[in-house]
Motif scaffolding. Sequence first.
Motif, mmCIF file in Angstrom:
data_model
loop_
_atom_site.group_PDB
_atom_site.id
_atom_site.type_symbol
_atom_site.label_atom_id
_atom_site.label_comp_id
_atom_site.label_asym_id
_atom_site.label_seq_id
_atom_site.Cartn_x
_atom_site.Cartn_y
_atom_site.Cartn_z
ATOM 1 N N ARG A 1 17.142 35.907 8.206
ATOM 2 C CA ARG A 1 16.333 34.792 7.690
ATOM 3 C C ARG A 1 15.265 35.322 6.766
ATOM 4 O O ARG A 1 14.248 35.832 7.203
ATOM 5 C CB ARG A 1 15.680 34.036 8.841
ATOM 6 N N TRP A 2 15.522 35.259 5.462
ATOM 7 C CA TRP A 2 14.492 35.620 4.498
ATOM 8 C C TRP A 2 14.276 34.471 3.546
ATOM 9 O O TRP A 2 14.121 33.348 3.965
ATOM 10 C CB TRP A 2 14.831 36.924 3.765
ATOM 11 N N ARG A 3 14.296 34.718 2.279
ATOM 12 C CA ARG A 3 13.853 33.715 1.304
ATOM 13 C C ARG A 3 14.672 32.419 1.402
ATOM 14 O O ARG A 3 15.892 32.440 1.568
ATOM 15 C CB ARG A 3 14.008 34.280 -0.106
ATOM 16 N N PHE B 1 9.036 32.649 8.644
ATOM 17 C CA PHE B 1 10.487 32.869 8.619
ATOM 18 C C PHE B 1 11.148 32.602 9.968
ATOM 19 O O PHE B 1 12.002 33.339 10.413
ATOM 20 C CB PHE B 1 10.805 34.280 8.113
ATOM 21 N N CYS B 2 10.702 31.535 10.613
ATOM 22 C CA CYS B 2 11.267 31.204 11.924
ATOM 23 C C CYS B 2 12.581 30.457 11.784
ATOM 24 O O CYS B 2 13.369 30.409 12.727
ATOM 25 C CB CYS B 2 10.284 30.349 12.716
ATOM 26 N N GLY B 3 12.800 29.829 10.630
ATOM 27 C CA GLY B 3 14.058 29.128 10.430
ATOM 28 C C GLY B 3 14.127 27.748 11.038
ATOM 29 O O GLY B 3 15.181 27.118 11.048
ATOM 30 N N TYR B 4 12.997 27.238 11.525
ATOM 31 C CA TYR B 4 13.023 25.880 12.094
ATOM 32 C C TYR B 4 13.364 24.839 11.029
ATOM 33 O O TYR B 4 13.959 23.819 11.319
ATOM 34 C CB TYR B 4 11.663 25.526 12.718
ATOM 35 N N ALA C 1 8.908 20.081 11.183
ATOM 36 C CA ALA C 1 9.299 21.102 12.151
ATOM 37 C C ALA C 1 8.536 22.396 11.948
ATOM 38 O O ALA C 1 8.435 23.210 12.856
ATOM 39 C CB ALA C 1 10.808 21.371 12.030
ATOM 40 N N CYS C 2 7.995 22.589 10.761
ATOM 41 C CA CYS C 2 7.387 23.884 10.399
ATOM 42 C C CYS C 2 6.163 24.178 11.255
ATOM 43 O O CYS C 2 5.189 23.437 11.226
ATOM 44 C CB CYS C 2 6.990 23.876 8.932
ATOM 45 N N PRO C 3 6.180 25.259 12.039
ATOM 46 C CA PRO C 3 5.010 25.562 12.869
ATOM 47 C C PRO C 3 3.849 26.109 12.050
ATOM 48 O O PRO C 3 2.715 26.075 12.487
ATOM 49 C CB PRO C 3 5.533 26.618 13.841
ATOM 50 N N ALA C 4 4.124 26.602 10.842
ATOM 51 C CA ALA C 4 3.058 27.174 10.024
ATOM 52 C C ALA C 4 2.539 26.146 9.027
ATOM 53 O O ALA C 4 1.602 26.441 8.287
ATOM 54 C CB ALA C 4 3.572 28.401 9.282
#
Lengths: 148, 713
Positions: A45-47, A107-110, A69-72
């Motif tokens: 999981r990158w860019r 980069f959690c991919g959520y 969904a994004c935790p950040a």
Amino acid sequence: MSFDVFRDVAKPIVSGFGITARRLKADKVTVQYPEERREQFPRTRWRHVLTRYDSGLERCIGCSLCAGACPAKCIYVEAAENTDEARFSPGERYSHRYEINMLRCIFCGYCQDACPTGAIVLRQDFELANYEREDFIYTKEMLLEPIR
Amino acid sequence: MAAAVSTETVNITVNDIELVVPKGELVVEAVKRLGLEIPIFCYHPRLKPVGMCRMCLVEVGFKQPDGTVRKMPKPQAGCTLPVSEGMAVYTDTDAVKRDRKGVLEFLLANHPLDCPICDRGGECPLQNNTLAYGPSTSRFVEMKRHLPKAYPLSQYVTLDLERCIQCGRCVRFTEEISGDSQLAFRFRGASMQPSTFQLTDFESKFSGNVIEICPVGALTSAKYRFRARPWDLQTSPGICTVTPCGTNIWFDHRSGKFVRVNGRTNEGVNEEWTCDRTKFGHDFYNAADRLATPFRRDGEAFNAASWSEASQAVLAAFADGGEGVAVLVSPTLSNESLFMTQRLVRDTFKTNNIDFRPSGGLAWSERLENKYGLDPVGGTIADLEHAGSILVFGASLADEQPMTFLRVRKAWFSHGARVVVAHEVATEADSFADVVLRYNPGSAAVVAAGLRQLLAKVEGKFTPEHVESVSGVPADKLRAAAASLGENGAVVTTRRLAKPAAEILAVAAHETGRTFLHMGPHANTEGAAALGALPDTLPGGVKAETAGLDTKGILDAAAAGKLKALWLVGVDAFSLGDRDLVSRALENVETLVVTDYRPTESAEYASWLLPLALPAEQDGTYTSSERRVQHMGAILQAPGEARAQWQVAQELAARSGAAPVFSTSEVRSLIDSVAPDYASLTMAKVIDGGELLPRRGQSPHDLEKLAQTLGGL
């Protein structure tokens, strides 16, 4: 005394070099980056990339579920309505603005999990360094996959 | 407040927990007393139950003499079932859970799963109930029905028929609450569709509410369409400043930009409804031409300047200006802004030339409270609900006082109040009026006098026959109206009604013991009047020693070249009427200062153009037409250097030597020191639902002066 020096100093050094000597036979793990690049695992999981359908239409419908969904809280989506004159995605709605703040992204991919159309995916491009902070705000144009 | 009445109660059990509830309460409401919830779609606490969606199925049984519970063989709809003695309700048995799953599976059989692009997604009762009570998968593999999507029902409401679950909330709203009956169901059974009759536009002054009560995304806002998702939005409590009602709203904003308005519950004002002016009328926050800095006129061009320069220039033109300067203020500014502006005008500009009324306002001694000692706003919106009869005189309530209109209609619909409507033209209230008095334009006072004569049973020349000859209202109708109004009730009118009629009505209401409501037209008309934004009235309603010029006087003086400087605060002078007079006035003033949020037509004449922060961009309190003081904090940030008017006024005052004022709470303590009405308010209550200014109380005097008014007709 001299026995202690041998046991505590000389022996560990020699046995340590022994490990090094044994490893010399094995394959090298370091790569000469940037001349050569290690192959990424398929699910790395990158860019982020905003993908398209085979027809060239964008998959993204601007639903903002990724942002939810994004935790950040690093994704910003603004949607707009497709018209017959300007059609970006198959349905009624498309993302008019889509921005990711890469400085915040963990980069959690959520986002990829949340996406109902599989539009946002995390791919293998990991070289994300840059010079200006502003350059880390990835716009929709940067994220969108080129038409094949 | 109604006196405590003994209510008949019954003993029931909910999930085997014993409970005493009022007899006749619906099961779906009764279980809320235990903190339990029965999922619902079609049921709405403010609408009559219909039992259309079957989501509220519960198991119901009755206690038998031997102590066991005998359940009914089939599940019952909790929204249509009133509780009765010995009833045992079960809300979480296996059977109930299975029933709910079944109902949801059926509802979803045809509901498109386009939640990601649906504006309701994220705040959708169907989503929430499915998540909480529904099946995890569907067994339906058949094609879903396909119907028109995004059909524009009106300029505000978009209908997506595929998403509709036929709960009928929208149809019942237009029948029961707004009363326009614009929506109805077409076809029957599975193909039932909500729509307007004959597929015309959905023309209602309250259409925005159906968007909020729709339990799915079938009715969505055309203005909010695809603008944001609920989780993108920040929500802050606010007050509507485009209507005079003081409607409580949720202000939804995103990244500092206003996005939408939703109704906020305040039982005293708007219950939970909004009018379309409130719901869709706040777009000016995002106006593209918002002013962000002060501008100075250099020849034909406007150049940006600093506040410091602007303050100096304004002070140079206005300070100690006396009779040569004047200020017109907007009655939509906050109490704080109006108070600080009038203080500046009186203390620093040394003049009484300040007014907020468009034209032809009453002088101090002509106002009801001073002339007769009668309270012009003697009741509240909520009081109307239990008034036995209501006379709506000379006002189109749905336009002018939308929340009062809804309450008057509720009084008729739910409590059987008799309503009499008297107006020159047809209004929405005619549809439920007992008697409609349609009088000729200009004859309002005669009709009012005729009604007074019948209601107060006094002698005089305004017999029904005389009234008929002047106003065209049939004598029989006038008598029927008086009979319908009975012995008590309320009289509602607005400040747009010309003076003699309002005066006669006020006295008539006093003579017959009725509540009288004379409601102002803007968000803070009451505050502006009470806090001294008038040429002849100081804060607290005290008469000024020498009266200044009113709006008409100011414009006349300016046109005649007698004014050195004029300041328009939030007012577009061209909206005050007589364009010819206004343009001559603005041309002949040496220094014209215009404070507004965007360049208005008057701004083209301005020497200085100052940016104004809008109500949601500043902390402030507002006094609604029922004299309820409510608070709105700073929700958004004002663009650039735009400032609230109280800040501008305090800076000018401070520059000329007054003590500086740093916050709105300091302004409020200044207000408290001169306006005793406001001093009695508690800020906590003002913030939480608003607090009514104390009633002035009736101290009637000089009522015989009415004869003079009547004689003049």
